[in-house]
Design an enzyme around this catalytic site. Sequence first.
Site, mmCIF file in Angstrom:
data_model
loop_
_atom_site.group_PDB
_atom_site.id
_atom_site.type_symbol
_atom_site.label_atom_id
_atom_site.label_comp_id
_atom_site.label_asym_id
_atom_site.label_seq_id
_atom_site.Cartn_x
_atom_site.Cartn_y
_atom_site.Cartn_z
ATOM 1 N N ALA A 71 4.937 -3.708 9.482
ATOM 2 C CA ALA A 71 6.238 -3.213 9.061
ATOM 3 C C ALA A 71 6.142 -2.952 7.564
ATOM 4 O O ALA A 71 5.264 -3.491 6.886
ATOM 5 C CB ALA A 71 7.312 -4.245 9.369
ATOM 6 N N GLY A 104 3.578 -5.623 12.383
ATOM 7 C CA GLY A 104 4.285 -4.662 13.226
ATOM 8 C C GLY A 104 3.350 -3.641 13.868
ATOM 9 O O GLY A 104 3.660 -3.098 14.930
ATOM 10 N N GLU A 157 2.091 -5.301 16.840
ATOM 11 C CA GLU A 157 3.231 -5.404 17.771
ATOM 12 C C GLU A 157 3.533 -4.066 18.436
ATOM 13 O O GLU A 157 3.829 -4.011 19.633
ATOM 14 C CB GLU A 157 4.452 -5.936 17.010
ATOM 15 C CG GLU A 157 4.234 -7.382 16.554
ATOM 16 C CD GLU A 157 5.310 -7.884 15.606
ATOM 17 O OE1 GLU A 157 5.395 -7.341 14.478
ATOM 18 O OE2 GLU A 157 6.061 -8.786 15.979
ATOM 19 N N GLU A 182 2.050 -12.108 9.128
ATOM 20 C CA GLU A 182 3.370 -12.268 8.496
ATOM 21 C C GLU A 182 3.533 -13.625 7.822
ATOM 22 O O GLU A 182 4.263 -13.756 6.835
ATOM 23 C CB GLU A 182 4.490 -12.076 9.526
ATOM 24 C CG GLU A 182 4.614 -10.659 10.056
ATOM 25 C CD GLU A 182 3.830 -10.406 11.338
ATOM 26 O OE1 GLU A 182 2.849 -11.135 11.618
ATOM 27 O OE2 GLU A 182 4.197 -9.464 12.057
HETATM 28 C C1 HXC Z 1 4.046 -1.426 2.918
HETATM 29 C C2 HXC Z 1 1.767 -1.260 2.761
HETATM 30 C C3 HXC Z 1 1.602 -2.122 3.865
HETATM 31 C C4 HXC Z 1 2.778 -2.623 4.485
HETATM 32 C C5 HXC Z 1 -0.340 -1.556 3.161
HETATM 33 N N1 HXC Z 1 0.540 -0.947 2.356
HETATM 34 N N2 HXC Z 1 0.280 -2.279 4.088
HETATM 35 N N3 HXC Z 1 2.982 -0.919 2.312
HETATM 36 N N4 HXC Z 1 3.966 -2.238 3.972
HETATM 37 N N5 HXC Z 1 2.719 -3.415 5.554
HETATM 38 C C6 HXC Z 1 0.256 -0.059 1.226
HETATM 39 C C7 HXC Z 1 -0.264 -0.830 0.039
HETATM 40 O O1 HXC Z 1 0.801 -1.396 -0.668
HETATM 41 C C8 HXC Z 1 -0.975 0.241 -0.742
HETATM 42 O O2 HXC Z 1 -0.010 1.036 -1.424
HETATM 43 C C9 HXC Z 1 -1.555 1.130 0.365
HETATM 44 O O3 HXC Z 1 -0.798 0.835 1.553
HETATM 45 C C10 HXC Z 1 -3.014 0.812 0.648
HETATM 46 O O4 HXC Z 1 -3.140 -0.567 0.910
HETATM 47 P P1 HXC Z 1 -4.197 -1.494 0.142
HETATM 48 O O5 HXC Z 1 -3.711 -2.885 0.261
HETATM 49 O O6 HXC Z 1 -4.474 -0.970 -1.217
HETATM 50 O O7 HXC Z 1 -5.495 -1.257 1.050
HETATM 51 P P2 HXC Z 1 -6.699 -2.285 1.313
HETATM 52 O O8 HXC Z 1 -7.061 -2.978 0.037
HETATM 53 O O9 HXC Z 1 -7.741 -1.500 2.018
HETATM 54 O O10 HXC Z 1 -6.101 -3.413 2.307
HETATM 55 C C11 HXC Z 1 -5.680 -3.078 3.607
HETATM 56 C C12 HXC Z 1 -4.840 -4.233 4.200
HETATM 57 C C13 HXC Z 1 -3.690 -4.580 3.239
HETATM 58 C C14 HXC Z 1 -5.729 -5.461 4.444
HETATM 59 C C15 HXC Z 1 -4.313 -3.743 5.554
HETATM 60 O O11 HXC Z 1 -2.981 -3.380 2.915
HETATM 61 C C16 HXC Z 1 -2.687 -5.551 3.785
HETATM 62 O O12 HXC Z 1 -2.924 -6.759 3.863
HETATM 63 N N6 HXC Z 1 -1.495 -5.049 4.147
HETATM 64 C C17 HXC Z 1 -0.377 -5.862 4.594
HETATM 65 C C18 HXC Z 1 -0.627 -6.370 5.974
HETATM 66 C C19 HXC Z 1 0.551 -7.221 6.420
HETATM 67 O O13 HXC Z 1 0.898 -8.249 5.846
HETATM 68 N N7 HXC Z 1 1.199 -6.753 7.474
HETATM 69 C C20 HXC Z 1 2.343 -7.423 8.032
HETATM 70 C C21 HXC Z 1 3.556 -6.826 7.433
HETATM 71 S S1 HXC Z 1 4.954 -7.705 7.858
HETATM 72 P P3 HXC Z 1 -0.105 1.269 -3.015
HETATM 73 O O14 HXC Z 1 1.131 2.042 -3.289
HETATM 74 O O15 HXC Z 1 -0.168 -0.063 -3.627
HETATM 75 O O16 HXC Z 1 -1.388 2.048 -3.139
HETATM 76 C C22 HXC Z 1 5.324 -7.215 9.378
HETATM 77 C C23 HXC Z 1 6.451 -7.963 9.826
HETATM 78 C C24 HXC Z 1 7.149 -7.846 11.048
HETATM 79 O O17 HXC Z 1 4.761 -6.362 10.001
HETATM 80 C C25 HXC Z 1 8.248 -8.859 11.015
HETATM 81 C C26 HXC Z 1 8.565 -9.410 9.674
HETATM 82 C C27 HXC Z 1 9.991 -9.512 9.322
#
Ligand code: HXC
Length: 257
Positions: A65, A108, A111, A131
């Site tokens: 998400a 997400g 999911e 998360e």
């Molecule tokens: C918003 C995101 C994002 C996300 C990545 N980006 N994931 N933006 N929401 N979930 C953005 C980053 O901020 C970055 O933007 C760009 O995408 C590239 O990501 P990087 O991190 O620079 O890439 P990399 O180093 O290759 O790492 C990839 C990754 C990492 C391991 C997938 O991005 C990551 O850990 N993402 C988050 C994963 C996560 O926690 N997902 C769960 C989300 S919560 P910029 O602008 O900085 O370049 C969820 C919740 C559901 O899904 C219910 C909760 C209420």
Amino acid sequence: SQYETILVEQRGAVTLVTLNRPKALNALNTQILSELLDAMRAFDEDASQGCAVITGSEKAFAAGADIKEMQAQGFADMYGHDFFAGWDAFTRTRKPVIAAVAGYALGGGCELAMMCDFILAADSAKFGQPEIKLAVSPGMGGSQRLTRAVGKAKAMEMCLTGRMMDADEAERAGLVSRILPAAELLNDALKTAATIASMAPLAVKANKEMVDVAYETTLAQGVQFERRLFHALFGTQDQTEGMAAFVEKRSGIWTGK
Ligand code: HXC
């Protein structure tokens, strides 16, 4: 196309939906949800379409998400608007939807893949529910669907540690139906979808519906649900055609009736 965050193409009887927010690794925000729901509704209503494939990029199916969209929200916003409830509509799609996952399917993204009817994974696929690292939890069904897919031990460990599962582990655990070399993922998914789309449409809906019921009911009720729907298929023209075609050693020609 009329969408900004997804690409939608029809390839014969198969609808291909590509998540397309590359700068955010296809993070799922409100816009992508509403566009995806709109596309899935159109797919379900279009009699020329028999199966859909949802895919992302080589690097990410979807990295979760959209954290930036959720960052400033409080309990009243989330609970008050029942944030994520809209995703339930996605699972009401009656025709089959295949997730073709390469790269990250996190939070997400994992999911969403699990809301599809089955997952085909590239060897590069990585699944996780990270998360907890953000001090929250799955919110689009991950704690429930992952547990049903891979069992409590793996689901609990993944939700509590946020660790990722690679494609091999995901296949062993039953999360994905098959693994493919990344370069072949999309072609194989489209071929698989075309196979499904070539089947009699009412039988496709019935098969999907009865497998889904297995998650919601007891064995005895599920077996009865299956049998009644099986009986009902004998009221279709396509059953008559399908069995005649077998006996006459030819392919069936479906009317969808
Ligand atoms: C918003 C995101 C994002 C996300 C990545 N980006 N994931 N933006 N929401 N979930 C953005 C980053 O901020 C970055 O933007 C760009 O995408 C590239 O990501 P990087 O991190 O620079 O890439 P990399 O180093 O290759 O790492 C990839 C990754 C990492 C391991 C997938 O991005 C990551 O850990 N993402 C988050 C994963 C996560 O926690 N997902 C769960 C989300 S919560 P910029 O602008 O900085 O370049 C969820 C919740 C559901 O899904 C219910 C909760 C209420």
